[in-house]
Motif scaffolding. Sequence first.
Motif, short mmCIF file in Angstrom:
data_model
loop_
_atom_site.label_atom_id
_atom_site.label_comp_id
_atom_site.label_asym_id
_atom_site.label_seq_id
_atom_site.Cartn_x
_atom_site.Cartn_y
_atom_site.Cartn_z
N TYR A 1 5.10 -0.43 -16.17
CA TYR A 1 4.95 0.96 -15.78
C TYR A 1 6.31 1.61 -16.09
O TYR A 1 7.34 1.08 -15.69
CB TYR A 1 4.66 1.10 -14.29
CG TYR A 1 3.21 0.89 -13.90
CD1 TYR A 1 2.71 1.46 -12.74
CD2 TYR A 1 2.34 0.12 -14.66
CE1 TYR A 1 1.39 1.27 -12.35
CE2 TYR A 1 1.03 -0.08 -14.29
CZ TYR A 1 0.55 0.50 -13.13
OH TYR A 1 -0.74 0.31 -12.75
N PHE B 1 8.83 5.22 -16.45
CA PHE B 1 9.04 6.55 -15.88
C PHE B 1 10.25 7.20 -16.54
O PHE B 1 11.21 6.53 -16.91
CB PHE B 1 9.32 6.45 -14.37
CG PHE B 1 8.27 5.70 -13.60
CD1 PHE B 1 8.32 4.32 -13.51
CD2 PHE B 1 7.25 6.38 -12.95
CE1 PHE B 1 7.35 3.61 -12.80
CE2 PHE B 1 6.29 5.68 -12.23
CZ PHE B 1 6.34 4.30 -12.16
N TYR C 1 12.89 10.28 -15.37
CA TYR C 1 13.33 11.20 -14.33
C TYR C 1 14.45 12.07 -14.89
O TYR C 1 15.24 11.63 -15.72
CB TYR C 1 13.86 10.45 -13.12
CG TYR C 1 12.81 9.80 -12.25
CD1 TYR C 1 12.34 8.52 -12.55
CD2 TYR C 1 12.29 10.45 -11.14
CE1 TYR C 1 11.38 7.92 -11.74
CE2 TYR C 1 11.34 9.86 -10.32
CZ TYR C 1 10.88 8.60 -10.64
OH TYR C 1 9.93 8.01 -9.84
N SER D 1 9.07 -0.15 -13.68
CA SER D 1 8.72 -0.67 -12.36
C SER D 1 8.49 -2.16 -12.48
O SER D 1 7.69 -2.60 -13.29
CB SER D 1 7.48 0.01 -11.84
OG SER D 1 7.14 -0.49 -10.57
N SER E 1 4.26 -6.27 -9.95
CA SER E 1 3.61 -6.00 -8.68
C SER E 1 4.23 -6.75 -7.51
O SER E 1 4.51 -7.92 -7.58
CB SER E 1 2.14 -6.38 -8.76
OG SER E 1 1.49 -5.63 -9.73
N GLY E 2 4.36 -6.02 -6.42
CA GLY E 2 4.73 -6.65 -5.16
C GLY E 2 6.15 -6.48 -4.74
O GLY E 2 6.47 -6.67 -3.58
N TYR F 1 12.43 -0.40 -8.90
CA TYR F 1 12.64 0.22 -10.20
C TYR F 1 13.87 -0.44 -10.83
O TYR F 1 14.86 -0.72 -10.17
CB TYR F 1 12.97 1.70 -10.05
CG TYR F 1 11.81 2.66 -9.97
CD1 TYR F 1 12.04 4.02 -10.04
CD2 TYR F 1 10.50 2.24 -9.82
CE1 TYR F 1 11.00 4.94 -9.96
CE2 TYR F 1 9.46 3.15 -9.75
CZ TYR F 1 9.71 4.50 -9.82
OH TYR F 1 8.69 5.41 -9.74
N SER G 1 8.31 -0.81 4.14
CA SER G 1 6.89 -0.76 3.84
C SER G 1 6.13 -0.82 5.15
O SER G 1 6.30 -1.78 5.91
CB SER G 1 6.50 -1.93 2.93
OG SER G 1 5.11 -1.93 2.71
N ASP H 1 2.48 3.24 -1.87
CA ASP H 1 2.44 1.84 -1.46
C ASP H 1 1.10 1.48 -0.84
O ASP H 1 0.94 1.51 0.38
CB ASP H 1 3.56 1.52 -0.48
CG ASP H 1 3.57 0.04 -0.11
OD1 ASP H 1 2.87 -0.75 -0.76
OD2 ASP H 1 4.30 -0.31 0.81
N GLY I 1 0.25 -4.59 -3.73
CA GLY I 1 1.14 -5.00 -4.79
C GLY I 1 1.10 -4.12 -6.01
O GLY I 1 1.57 -4.50 -7.06
N ARG I 2 0.50 -2.93 -5.88
CA ARG I 2 0.46 -2.04 -7.04
C ARG I 2 1.77 -1.28 -7.17
O ARG I 2 2.41 -0.96 -6.19
CB ARG I 2 -0.70 -1.06 -6.89
CG ARG I 2 -2.04 -1.73 -7.08
CD ARG I 2 -3.16 -0.88 -6.59
NE ARG I 2 -3.18 0.44 -7.20
CZ ARG I 2 -4.20 1.29 -7.05
NH1 ARG I 2 -5.24 0.93 -6.34
NH2 ARG I 2 -4.18 2.47 -7.61
N ARG I 3 2.16 -1.01 -8.40
CA ARG I 3 3.40 -0.30 -8.66
C ARG I 3 3.13 1.19 -8.55
O ARG I 3 2.29 1.73 -9.22
CB ARG I 3 3.93 -0.66 -10.04
CG ARG I 3 4.38 -2.10 -10.12
CD ARG I 3 4.56 -2.54 -11.54
NE ARG I 3 3.28 -2.72 -12.22
CZ ARG I 3 3.17 -3.06 -13.49
NH1 ARG I 3 4.26 -3.24 -14.21
NH2 ARG I 3 1.99 -3.21 -14.04
N GLU I 4 3.86 1.82 -7.69
CA GLU I 4 3.62 3.23 -7.41
C GLU I 4 4.80 4.08 -7.85
O GLU I 4 5.92 3.62 -7.97
CB GLU I 4 3.38 3.42 -5.91
CG GLU I 4 2.13 2.74 -5.38
CD GLU I 4 0.87 3.33 -5.97
OE1 GLU I 4 -0.15 2.62 -6.02
OE2 GLU I 4 0.88 4.51 -6.39
N THR I 5 4.53 5.34 -8.02
CA THR I 5 5.56 6.30 -8.40
C THR I 5 6.41 6.64 -7.19
O THR I 5 5.89 6.89 -6.11
CB THR I 5 4.90 7.57 -8.94
OG1 THR I 5 4.04 7.23 -10.02
CG2 THR I 5 5.95 8.58 -9.40
N GLN I 6 7.72 6.65 -7.40
CA GLN I 6 8.64 7.03 -6.34
C GLN I 6 9.02 8.50 -6.48
O GLN I 6 9.31 8.97 -7.57
CB GLN I 6 9.90 6.16 -6.39
CG GLN I 6 9.61 4.70 -6.05
CD GLN I 6 10.86 3.86 -6.07
OE1 GLN I 6 11.97 4.35 -5.82
NE2 GLN I 6 10.70 2.57 -6.34
#
Lengths: 114, 116
Positions: A32, A34, A36, A94, A97-98, A102, B50, B96, B100-105
Motif C-alpha cells: 500500500y 501513499f 503526503y 504501509s 498487515s498487522g 508506515y 489500538s 484500524d 490486520g488491514r493496512r489503513e490510511t493515516q
Amino acid sequence: AQSVTQLGSHVSVSEGALVLLRCNYSSSVPPYLFWYVQYPNQGLQLLLKYTSAATLVKGINGFEAEFKKSETSFHLTKPSAHMSDAAEYFCAVSEKSGTYKYIFGTGTRLKVLA
Amino acid sequence: DTEVTQTPKHLVMGMTNKKSLKCEQHMGHRAMYWYKQKAKKPPELMFVYSYEKLSINESVPSRFSPECPNSSLLNLHLHALQPEDSALYLCASSQDLGAGRRETQYFGPGTRLLVL
C-alpha cells in the motif's frame, strides 16, 4: 524488509512546468503506497494512495501517481506546477498487515520558480 | 471529515517542567499514533494505540508517557525533557478495523515543541 527511496531531496520547477517526484519501494508483499504533502510548520496531508485497485491514482490538487510493479515505482506527477505546490513531499509504504507502521521516504522539497 | 486536532500549537518548556500534548479525532478511528519529526526529516513513529491499548512503543524514553483515555483522545505527557527533544510532534489516526488491514493515516497539524 520494506523500504522507500525518494530520489532527489530537492526538486525545482518553473511555474506551469511538469512536476515529477520519484518514489521507489521494495516490498515482499503487495504494497500500500501513499503520498503526503507537508507545508511549512504544518502536519502531513494525504495527497493520494494506492491500495491495489487502479494503477493510476488521482489525488487532490491535480496530483496523480502511477503504480508500476515492474519498476517498483510510484512516482508523483502534476502537469502544471503552481506556486502553492511548494512544500515537502513524502512517499510512504504501509508495512504488511498487522503492524500498522508506515515506512517513510526521506522526503523531497519542491521549489516552484516564478 | 478527516480532521485530527492537536493542542497546543506551540509549546516552550524547561527541562524540569511537566507538560502534556493533546490530540483529538471524531472520525470513529480506533488506532492513534504519536510521531516525532525533526527538521528536514520524515516523521518517526513513537507510539501506537489500538482500541485504547498501547500496541507499539518504539523504544521511546520514559520521559515521554502516552495515554489514551478514550477512543477519541490521545495525550502525550512530557517530563524532564532534553533540548534534543525539541521537534514537531504529530498525532495521526486510522480506522484500524482490527483485522490486520493496512489503513490510511490522517495527521494532525502538530505541536511545535521547544525545550530550553
